[in-house]
Motif scaffolding. Sequence first.
Motif, PDB file in Angstrom:
ATOM      1  N   PHE A 263     -22.776   1.447  11.371  1.00  0.00           N
ATOM      2  CA  PHE A 263     -23.062   2.577  10.486  1.00  0.00           C
ATOM      3  C   PHE A 263     -22.187   2.586   9.232  1.00  0.00           C
ATOM      4  O   PHE A 263     -22.179   3.564   8.484  1.00  0.00           O
ATOM      5  CB  PHE A 263     -22.885   3.896  11.246  1.00  0.00           C
ATOM      6  CG  PHE A 263     -23.801   4.027  12.432  1.00  0.00           C
ATOM      7  CD1 PHE A 263     -25.175   4.157  12.252  1.00  0.00           C
ATOM      8  CD2 PHE A 263     -23.298   3.993  13.716  1.00  0.00           C
ATOM      9  CE1 PHE A 263     -26.025   4.264  13.338  1.00  0.00           C
ATOM     10  CE2 PHE A 263     -24.139   4.096  14.816  1.00  0.00           C
ATOM     11  CZ  PHE A 263     -25.510   4.232  14.631  1.00  0.00           C
ATOM     12  N   ASP A 264     -21.446   1.514   9.023  1.00  0.00           N
ATOM     13  CA  ASP A 264     -20.579   1.412   7.847  1.00  0.00           C
ATOM     14  C   ASP A 264     -21.187   0.424   6.853  1.00  0.00           C
ATOM     15  O   ASP A 264     -20.645  -0.645   6.579  1.00  0.00           O
ATOM     16  CB  ASP A 264     -19.173   0.970   8.262  1.00  0.00           C
ATOM     17  CG  ASP A 264     -18.560   1.917   9.272  1.00  0.00           C
ATOM     18  OD1 ASP A 264     -18.368   3.091   8.923  1.00  0.00           O
ATOM     19  OD2 ASP A 264     -18.288   1.492  10.407  1.00  0.00           O
ATOM     20  N   LYS A 265     -22.351   0.822   6.327  1.00  0.00           N
ATOM     21  CA  LYS A 265     -23.092  -0.047   5.425  1.00  0.00           C
ATOM     22  C   LYS A 265     -23.623   0.758   4.248  1.00  0.00           C
ATOM     23  O   LYS A 265     -23.878   1.958   4.384  1.00  0.00           O
ATOM     24  CB  LYS A 265     -24.253  -0.708   6.171  1.00  0.00           C
ATOM     25  CG  LYS A 265     -23.828  -1.587   7.337  1.00  0.00           C
ATOM     26  CD  LYS A 265     -25.026  -2.097   8.112  1.00  0.00           C
ATOM     27  CE  LYS A 265     -24.594  -2.940   9.303  1.00  0.00           C
ATOM     28  NZ  LYS A 265     -25.759  -3.394  10.111  1.00  0.00           N
ATOM     29  N   PRO A 266     -23.821   0.123   3.096  1.00  0.00           N
ATOM     30  CA  PRO A 266     -24.372   0.841   1.934  1.00  0.00           C
ATOM     31  C   PRO A 266     -25.714   1.476   2.276  1.00  0.00           C
ATOM     32  O   PRO A 266     -26.566   0.863   2.918  1.00  0.00           O
ATOM     33  CB  PRO A 266     -24.530  -0.266   0.889  1.00  0.00           C
ATOM     34  CG  PRO A 266     -23.557  -1.318   1.284  1.00  0.00           C
ATOM     35  CD  PRO A 266     -23.512  -1.286   2.795  1.00  0.00           C
ATOM     36  N   THR A 273     -20.610  11.176   1.841  1.00  0.00           N
ATOM     37  CA  THR A 273     -20.662  11.051   0.380  1.00  0.00           C
ATOM     38  C   THR A 273     -21.364   9.750   0.037  1.00  0.00           C
ATOM     39  O   THR A 273     -20.936   8.670   0.457  1.00  0.00           O
ATOM     40  CB  THR A 273     -19.246  11.050  -0.223  1.00  0.00           C
ATOM     41  OG1 THR A 273     -18.558  12.233   0.186  1.00  0.00           O
ATOM     42  CG2 THR A 273     -19.319  11.016  -1.737  1.00  0.00           C
ATOM     43  N   TRP A 274     -22.445   9.833  -0.715  1.00  0.00           N
ATOM     44  CA  TRP A 274     -23.238   8.659  -1.031  1.00  0.00           C
ATOM     45  C   TRP A 274     -22.519   7.768  -2.048  1.00  0.00           C
ATOM     46  O   TRP A 274     -21.654   8.205  -2.793  1.00  0.00           O
ATOM     47  CB  TRP A 274     -24.596   9.080  -1.597  1.00  0.00           C
ATOM     48  CG  TRP A 274     -25.508   9.603  -0.538  1.00  0.00           C
ATOM     49  CD1 TRP A 274     -25.630  10.898  -0.124  1.00  0.00           C
ATOM     50  CD2 TRP A 274     -26.394   8.854   0.277  1.00  0.00           C
ATOM     51  NE1 TRP A 274     -26.542  11.009   0.889  1.00  0.00           N
ATOM     52  CE2 TRP A 274     -27.033   9.762   1.160  1.00  0.00           C
ATOM     53  CE3 TRP A 274     -26.724   7.498   0.357  1.00  0.00           C
ATOM     54  CZ2 TRP A 274     -27.985   9.362   2.093  1.00  0.00           C
ATOM     55  CZ3 TRP A 274     -27.680   7.097   1.280  1.00  0.00           C
ATOM     56  CH2 TRP A 274     -28.300   8.021   2.135  1.00  0.00           C
ATOM     57  N   GLY A 275     -22.894   6.508  -2.036  1.00  0.00           N
ATOM     58  CA  GLY A 275     -22.410   5.569  -3.027  1.00  0.00           C
ATOM     59  C   GLY A 275     -21.208   4.773  -2.566  1.00  0.00           C
ATOM     60  O   GLY A 275     -20.699   4.953  -1.456  1.00  0.00           O
ATOM     61  N   PRO A 276     -20.712   3.881  -3.422  1.00  0.00           N
ATOM     62  CA  PRO A 276     -19.590   3.007  -3.064  1.00  0.00           C
ATOM     63  C   PRO A 276     -18.331   3.779  -2.673  1.00  0.00           C
ATOM     64  O   PRO A 276     -17.603   3.365  -1.776  1.00  0.00           O
ATOM     65  CB  PRO A 276     -19.367   2.188  -4.338  1.00  0.00           C
ATOM     66  CG  PRO A 276     -20.681   2.229  -5.048  1.00  0.00           C
ATOM     67  CD  PRO A 276     -21.252   3.577  -4.752  1.00  0.00           C
ATOM     68  N   VAL A 277     -18.064   4.908  -3.355  1.00  0.00           N
ATOM     69  CA  VAL A 277     -16.862   5.677  -3.040  1.00  0.00           C
ATOM     70  C   VAL A 277     -16.949   6.255  -1.631  1.00  0.00           C
ATOM     71  O   VAL A 277     -15.993   6.204  -0.850  1.00  0.00           O
ATOM     72  CB  VAL A 277     -16.640   6.802  -4.065  1.00  0.00           C
ATOM     73  CG1 VAL A 277     -15.476   7.697  -3.638  1.00  0.00           C
ATOM     74  CG2 VAL A 277     -16.358   6.211  -5.443  1.00  0.00           C
ATOM     75  N   GLY A 278     -18.119   6.823  -1.296  1.00  0.00           N
ATOM     76  CA  GLY A 278     -18.304   7.384   0.029  1.00  0.00           C
ATOM     77  C   GLY A 278     -18.151   6.333   1.111  1.00  0.00           C
ATOM     78  O   GLY A 278     -17.505   6.569   2.141  1.00  0.00           O
ATOM     79  N   LEU A 279     -18.731   5.176   0.894  1.00  0.00           N
ATOM     80  CA  LEU A 279     -18.626   4.095   1.868  1.00  0.00           C
ATOM     81  C   LEU A 279     -17.185   3.614   1.994  1.00  0.00           C
ATOM     82  O   LEU A 279     -16.686   3.383   3.107  1.00  0.00           O
ATOM     83  CB  LEU A 279     -19.539   2.932   1.458  1.00  0.00           C
ATOM     84  CG  LEU A 279     -19.522   1.714   2.384  1.00  0.00           C
ATOM     85  CD1 LEU A 279     -19.962   2.092   3.789  1.00  0.00           C
ATOM     86  CD2 LEU A 279     -20.424   0.611   1.822  1.00  0.00           C
ATOM     87  N   ASN A 281     -14.440   5.333   1.408  1.00  0.00           N
ATOM     88  CA  ASN A 281     -13.676   6.348   2.143  1.00  0.00           C
ATOM     89  C   ASN A 281     -13.925   6.253   3.641  1.00  0.00           C
ATOM     90  O   ASN A 281     -12.995   6.370   4.450  1.00  0.00           O
ATOM     91  CB  ASN A 281     -14.047   7.746   1.651  1.00  0.00           C
ATOM     92  CG  ASN A 281     -13.423   8.082   0.315  1.00  0.00           C
ATOM     93  OD1 ASN A 281     -12.433   7.465  -0.090  1.00  0.00           O
ATOM     94  ND2 ASN A 281     -13.983   9.062  -0.383  1.00  0.00           N
ATOM     95  N   GLN A 282     -15.182   6.062   4.013  1.00  0.00           N
ATOM     96  CA  GLN A 282     -15.510   5.986   5.436  1.00  0.00           C
ATOM     97  C   GLN A 282     -14.846   4.782   6.082  1.00  0.00           C
ATOM     98  O   GLN A 282     -14.331   4.871   7.199  1.00  0.00           O
ATOM     99  CB  GLN A 282     -17.031   5.914   5.615  1.00  0.00           C
ATOM    100  CG  GLN A 282     -17.471   5.844   7.075  1.00  0.00           C
ATOM    101  CD  GLN A 282     -18.941   6.139   7.235  1.00  0.00           C
ATOM    102  OE1 GLN A 282     -19.397   7.231   6.892  1.00  0.00           O
ATOM    103  NE2 GLN A 282     -19.701   5.178   7.750  1.00  0.00           N
ATOM    104  N   ILE A 283     -14.862   3.654   5.376  1.00  0.00           N
ATOM    105  CA  ILE A 283     -14.290   2.437   5.954  1.00  0.00           C
ATOM    106  C   ILE A 283     -12.767   2.491   5.992  1.00  0.00           C
ATOM    107  O   ILE A 283     -12.146   2.145   7.000  1.00  0.00           O
ATOM    108  CB  ILE A 283     -14.775   1.201   5.168  1.00  0.00           C
ATOM    109  CG1 ILE A 283     -16.276   0.990   5.414  1.00  0.00           C
ATOM    110  CG2 ILE A 283     -13.983  -0.036   5.556  1.00  0.00           C
ATOM    111  CD1 ILE A 283     -16.878  -0.135   4.590  1.00  0.00           C
ATOM    112  N   VAL A 284     -12.151   2.946   4.891  1.00  0.00           N
ATOM    113  CA  VAL A 284     -10.682   2.922   4.814  1.00  0.00           C
ATOM    114  C   VAL A 284     -10.073   4.108   5.549  1.00  0.00           C
ATOM    115  O   VAL A 284      -9.305   3.942   6.510  1.00  0.00           O
ATOM    116  CB  VAL A 284     -10.214   2.901   3.346  1.00  0.00           C
ATOM    117  CG1 VAL A 284      -8.696   2.954   3.282  1.00  0.00           C
ATOM    118  CG2 VAL A 284     -10.732   1.646   2.640  1.00  0.00           C
TER     119      VAL A 284
END
Length: 345
Positions: A263-266, A273-279, A281-284
């Motif tokens: 579930f950690d995919k674009p 939060t959508w977009g690269p920033v949201g992803l 944040n979720q990963i880091v």
Amino acid sequence: MRCRSAVSAMLVVVGSIVTGVSGAHAQEPEPVAAVLDRIVSIGGSRAEVTAIDGRQVTVRIRSAAMGREVSVKVQRPADTTVARPSLYLVNGAGGGEDTATWEQNTDVVDFLAGKDVNVVMPIGGAWSYYTDWREPDPMLGVNKWRTFFLDELPALVDTMFATTGKNAIAANSMTATSVLQLAIAKPGLFRSVAAYSGCAQISDPVGKQFVDVVVATGGGDASNMYGPPGDPAWVANDPVVNAEGLRGTKLYVSNGNGLPGEFDKPGDSHLVTWGPVGLANQIVIGGVIEATTRWCTVNLQNRLEELDIPATFDLSTQGTHSWGYWQKAFKNSWPLLAEGMEIHA
């Protein structure tokens, strides 16, 4: 020391981001609309149905313990011609006061619409760990949430609606700690408990630091909750230390390891939060938090094994601290939750 350092790094990141008659049946089952404007009082606590949206009922409860009103959503089963059990579906650190809720970020509430169960979703208590605080907090106010969940809310729900009195409870993140505490504090009230990605071990230095920063994220001071470091209240409220109190409760506990997973995919629909920033944040951020809660969860698993207390643990090899994994974990835990409530999954 390596684990302590990882936790400290996580904490810096996180900082940035009823005395009643539970089980009593006061009236015959009836259509949902028939409960509109009903008022029930028990032991100084008062509940009133204020709105209906389809099968969802909004109940305003005046808590005698806290001297405040708490909003509770109750999703009624499709068939109310017979009494049904109740699942208490508890939101995480935001207490359902923000957008980080089961209802907004998963399909779990829709999933439960097809089940023979009342779904009880309290709103309030952000950053409080849903426990009884020893002192009022300048930011978070008076918190007697344990009293609310154990003595006020179930009694009012059971009196207002036709229930079987057979309850289960499920929660994620901060409140995954809380539901274990509640099960220990009043054995038998919740026959099955599911806890996803929580840190149950709160009295050791790492666990206490975790709690301190979670509470501080909401502007609160955890010393108003259980006292300063070394106060016996921290040990008294630690589910790992007091795990013997979980004997006889059906338990499901899950946790990822913090590494990016399915579930950690674009574009994943569960991103808050959508977009690269949201992803990112979720990963880091979500990755560090989940790695830390996994450490706590493994310690709980070891303690339960030591005490020979049965429990189902799902320690997935991958996954961050995020909704896609909690939705999956809930559905995996549903058969156990249903078994405790004595209904078909």
